[in-house]
Design an enzyme around this catalytic site. Structure first.
Site, PDB file in Angstrom:
ATOM      1  N   LYS A  13       0.857  -1.086   0.114  1.00 43.67           N
ATOM      2  CA  LYS A  13       0.010   0.106  -0.102  1.00 43.67           C
ATOM      3  C   LYS A  13       0.873   1.429   0.080  1.00 43.67           C
ATOM      4  CE  LYS A  13      -1.100   1.783   3.893  1.00 43.67           C
ATOM      5  NZ  LYS A  13      -0.289   2.793   3.963  1.00 43.67           N
ATOM      6  N   ALA A  94       7.305  -3.009   9.368  1.00 42.91           N
ATOM      7  CA  ALA A  94       7.060  -1.820  10.091  1.00 42.91           C
ATOM      8  C   ALA A  94       7.787  -0.750   9.021  1.00 42.91           C
ATOM      9  CB  ALA A  94       8.095  -1.769  11.178  1.00 42.91           C
ATOM     10  N   GLY A  99       2.134  -3.439   5.082  1.00 39.64           N
ATOM     11  CA  GLY A  99       2.404  -4.974   4.950  1.00 39.64           C
ATOM     12  C   GLY A  99       1.552  -5.698   5.909  1.00 39.64           C
ATOM     13  N   SER A 101      -1.252  -4.734   7.461  1.00 39.64           N
ATOM     14  CA  SER A 101      -2.446  -4.470   7.017  1.00 39.64           C
ATOM     15  C   SER A 101      -2.804  -5.503   5.851  1.00 39.64           C
ATOM     16  CB  SER A 101      -2.869  -2.920   7.116  1.00 39.64           C
ATOM     17  OG  SER A 101      -2.864  -2.512   8.173  1.00 39.64           O
ATOM     18  N   ASP A 131      -5.380   0.814   8.469  1.00 39.25           N
ATOM     19  CA  ASP A 131      -5.224   0.594   6.993  1.00 39.25           C
ATOM     20  C   ASP A 131      -5.816  -0.759   6.495  1.00 39.25           C
ATOM     21  OD1 ASP A 131      -3.524   2.770   6.349  1.00 39.25           O
ATOM     22  OD2 ASP A 131      -1.620   1.792   6.941  1.00 39.25           O
TER      23      ASP A 131
END
Length: 279
Positions: A13, A94, A99, A101, A131
């Site tokens: 995303k 992180a 990732g 989500s 997210d």
């Protein structure tokens, strides 16, 4: 036809813009973001089983030990299903590209198909993380509120991205905590953008309001942006999400792949991935 194994892709995303417009009394931050996805990501495989389990494989597996609060397992519990789940972890942990989500959203989709069940209610999806709804949506969208308001945008032009993470994890709560001002102006309406140069011009007038705070926590983000901006054909370089991943916008695949090779050669310790923007 029912099957006992289902796979689903969990694309990265990308927040092409990210405006922080306020903070609610309960502490949640209000966002206004143009979100797209990339054709690089993780992969979820679910297999029917009488108990819930998670195995993590892939090049980033060592950075993500299996723990009970993993978003994949939490998503499975929301679905009320047991399964043997494998996460092929390709995206850094992180890193500001959703990732975890995306993995949760892919788990929801895969389990829904496996069990021939509907997806959970919106409130249950949002409870997994701000997210997760946009990752479940999986298409270019304007995301507002705390992540629950998703508004379609006009079709975006074909574009390529180069994603770069300096292998530094940045904690989102720390980035929010470091922000000195949280009532910033929202985005304007997203117009019809006929070309990648028009998209880049529009984005140049936008912001990532979390960038300055993230940069204070991880100064290497500045080097990542500079490395992207130095590449021929880079139309825009910006941090995604709360960092530390940054992205460059490019007009075509060969140019993006060349830029990725150059950055990898100069900074072999960084995670670098060229990707087609999914809209």
């Amino acid at each position: 036809m029912a099957t006992d194994t289902v796979e689903d892709f969990a694309p990265a995303k990308i927040n092409l813009s990210l405006h922080v417009t306020g903070q609610r009394a309960d502490g949640y931050h209000l966002l206004d973001s143009l979100v797209v996805f990339a054709d690089v990501g993780d992969r979820i495989t679910v297999r029917a089983d009488d108990r819930l389990s998670l195995q993590i494989a892939g090049p980033q597996a060592a950075e993500l030990p299996v723990q009970d609060d993993n978003l994949v397992l939490r998503a499975a519990r929301v679905m009320g299903m047991t399964a043997a789940i494998t996460l092929d972890k390709q995206l850094p942990v992180a890193s500001g590209i959703g990732g975890g989500s995306a993995d949760a959203a892919a788990t929801l989709r895969a389990l829904a198909r496996l069990g021939q069940k509907p997806l959970p209610a919106d409130r249950d999806v949002l409870a997994l993380g701000a997210d997760v709804p946009v990752c479940l949506h999986g298409r270019a969208v304007r995301m507002q509120g705390v992540g629950e308001v998703l508004t379609p945008v006009p079709p975006l032009p074909e574009a390529w991205l180069v994603l770069v993470n300096p292998r530094v994890a940045v904690a989102t709560p720390e980035v929010f905590q470091g922000m000195t001002y949280k009532a910033n102006a929202p985005m304007p309406e997203v117009p019809r953008l006929p070309s990648v140069t028009a998209l880049a011009a529009f984005l140049h007038a936008m912001r990532n309001d979390m960038e300055a705070s993230a940069l204070a926590l991880a100064p290497v983000i500045g080097a990542v942006r500079l490395a992207l901006r130095a590449q021929p054909g880079c139309l825009l370089a910006r941090m995604s999400g709360s960092g530390a991943t940054c992205f460059g916008v490019f007009g075509d695949g060969p140019t993006a792949r060349t830029a990725a090779r150059e950055i990898t050669a100069a900074y072999p310790g960084w995670w670098v991935a060229p990707a087609r923007m999914l809209s």
